[in-house]
Design a protein around this motif. Structure first.
Motif: not given
Length: 550
Positions: A304-312, A320-326, A332-340
């Motif tokens: 899951q990818l969220e906006a700064p205010n937590g909206i999905l 895709k998550i790794d691209w943003y993290l790199k 990462i704000v949650c591991e299950d499910p992986p949420t950035a």
């Protein structure tokens, strides 16, 4: 001795019981088969069969065959005599040394309550006008097995163009009931009218050689000939009706062509050549390992990818998550499910139309619901989508679904039929001399392969093999020695030769025409609806829609 005697008596009783049971089952099976044969002979009795041998009589009967309340579907079949005297006579339709056929002698038409047998050879070359109008009318379906081939014979023999032919095996392939063939398609076992009658109707259709190869040009047809010919056409209509009920296709039975438009007037041999793997019977063609590339990992990671205010914003894969993290654009704000969660404001938030991209998706085959491997299916084939404008390409993931290998093969088959129709509608050939921009040059392929082998395996090759490969290069370049630069150049050479600089592919031609007509969205919807109509998926992802992004 007494124990042995007791064992013998017990064994004898058991064998007697088994023998009795076998006899009962055999008797019941024999009775059942006889009952089914009797049932077939009573499908149409002589009182519901009309034989006509004059143009006037034929026009009168045919005009009343399809009344206003009757469905516009008829069974069609043809009979002709084989003439040994025409051996090798090409005009008779045979090859040299074969027993050639004569012109079609008998045309059979049937509805659900009667049949008409038209003795064409009795009409002195005149084809009845009303009959010609009916069989050329594409809105009246003509159903049967190999009915398209019968249409070709009628055109060759009498110059009439039969329209609206539907081979029953196309529908049987689509129905695909596992209890028929152990998970395969019905066509793998029921390839002829007799087999389909047994499988679909549960009746054993008599196909006596003496009747089938009898004299259809005789002055008068026997009762057996009349019953045989009429039931061939009648059983075709009954099979059609039954298959329609299995395929939830009552709309077609009542309203016309419907979902089978893509296989109207298409001979079934298009697929049967692929299925008839050997002479012993029709077995399903096992796909080569390279034919379908299965995924080793799930298609949907449901990250899951969220906006700064937590909206999905969307669900996506781990990459895709790794691209943003790199790039330090999210954390990462949650591991299950992986949420950035993004650390910047996105350009927009999803609206009602983007529900599909917010929902989690199951990694299961959308038709059968299994999940033992992952094989992707492009609902809109890539050969068309790659020519879509950018705003339509961006929604490609919606039309990538999971199928098992068998379903993928069946879907590809139906796609091929629709592709043929598009080729005819847009005059965009799929194959042939116009459909290939480039061709492989065998000599250059040989030179390149030899160079690659010498570069990659030079120290492992036997001396004789090395000498032969070097000879290929020396002969091609007409040199005595092979330099390192020449070897590298040969290994990377282009082995294709250009055939036509002005070539335009089938997909490009179709999309250009659809775009010019302003029908690109319609084209996309057509392929999605085609997938639904031909495959009947039961496990589509939530919010998957024919009108997505429309």
């Amino acid at each position: 001795m007494s124990a042995m005697s007791a064992w013998s008596r017990t064994t004898l009783c058991a064998l007697t019981a088994v023998g009795t049971l076998t006899a009962v089952i055999s008797a019941f099976w024999g009775f059942s088969r006889r009952a089914r044969r009797l049932d077939v002979t009573s499908l149409l009795d002589l009182s519901r069969i009309v034989v006509v041998d004059s143009e006037a009589a034929c026009n009168e009967v045919v005009e009343g065959l399809l009344g206003p309340e009757r469905p516009a579907v008829v069974g069609l079949d043809c009979e002709w005599a084989n003439s040994p005297s025409l051996r090798g006579n090409k005009s008779g339709g045979g090859k040299s040394g074969d027993v050639a056929r004569t012109k079609v002698d008998l045309l059979q038409l049937a509805t659900l309550d009667r049949a008409v047998l038209v003795r064409l050879r009795k009409m002195r070359g005149k084809f009845p006008k009303k009959l010609e109008e009916m069989i050329e009318n594409k809105s009246i379906l003509k159903v049967g097995v190999a009915v398209c081939e019968d249409a070709v014979r009628l055109q060759n023999d009498y110059g009439v163009r039969v329209g609206g032919c539907l081979d029953l095996r196309h529908i049987a392939t689509r129905c695909r009931y596992s209890w028929w063939t152990g998970g395969g398609t019905v066509i793998e076992r029921a390839s002829g009218l007799q087999s389909l009658a047994a499988t679909v109707l549960g009746v054993a259709l008599e196909k006596s050689f003496r009747v089938r190869c009898s004299n259809w040009r005789a002055e008068f047809l026997t009762d057996k000939q009349v019953m045989y010919a009429a039931n061939d056409a009648y059983v075709a209509v009954k099979i059609f009706e039954r298959l329609m009920s299995w395929d939830n296709g009552r709309e077609l039975w009542k309203d016309g062509i419907g979902a089978y438009e893509t296989v109207i007037d298409v001979p079934f041999k298009y697929i049967s050549k692929k299925l008839n793997k050997n002479k012993k019977g029709c077995k399903p063609l096992k796909p080569k390992a390279s034919s379908y590339a299965t995924r080793h990992s799930p298609l949907y990671d449901n990250c899951q990818l969220e906006a700064p205010n937590g909206i999905l914003l969307c669900t996506c894969d781990r990459r895709k998550i790794d691209w943003y993290l790199k790039r330090s654009l999210a954390e990462i704000v949650c591991e299950d499910p992986p949420t950035a969660r993004l650390n910047f404001e996105p350009s927009g938030v999803p609206d009602e139309s983007r529900k599909y991209y917010l929902a989690n998706k199951l990694n299961v085959y959308v038709v059968c619901g299994k999940d033992n491997s992952y094989l992707r299916k492009n609902v809109v084939p890539h050969e068309y989508r790659k020519y879509f404008p950018a705003d339509m390409k961006n929604h490609r993931s919606h039309d990538v679904l999971l199928l098992c290998t068998d379903c993928h093969r069946l879907s590809d088959y139906h796609d091929g039929l629709l592709r043929q129709k598009l080729a005819a509608d847009y005059r965009a050939p799929v194959s042939g001399s116009q459909a290939a921009r480039q061709s492989r040059n065998p000599q250059l392929v040989r030179v390149r392969s030899a160079a690659n082998a010498l570069m990659q395996k030079k120290h492992r090759l036997p001396q004789q093999r090395k000498t032969n490969l070097e000879s290929v290069l020396k002969d091609h370049y007409d040199v005595e020695e092979i330099s390192e630069d020449l070897l590298k150049e040969s290994a990377s050479m282009d082995a294709n030769k250009t055939l036509d600089e002005e070539y335009v592919s089938h997909g490009e031609m179709v999309i250009a025409a659809a775009k010019a007509q302003g029908k690109l969205k319609d084209f996309e919807r057509m392929w999605r609806q085609h997938f639904l109509d031909t495959m009947h998926p039961q496990y589509l992802p939530a919010y998957w829609s024919v009108t997505h992004n429309q």
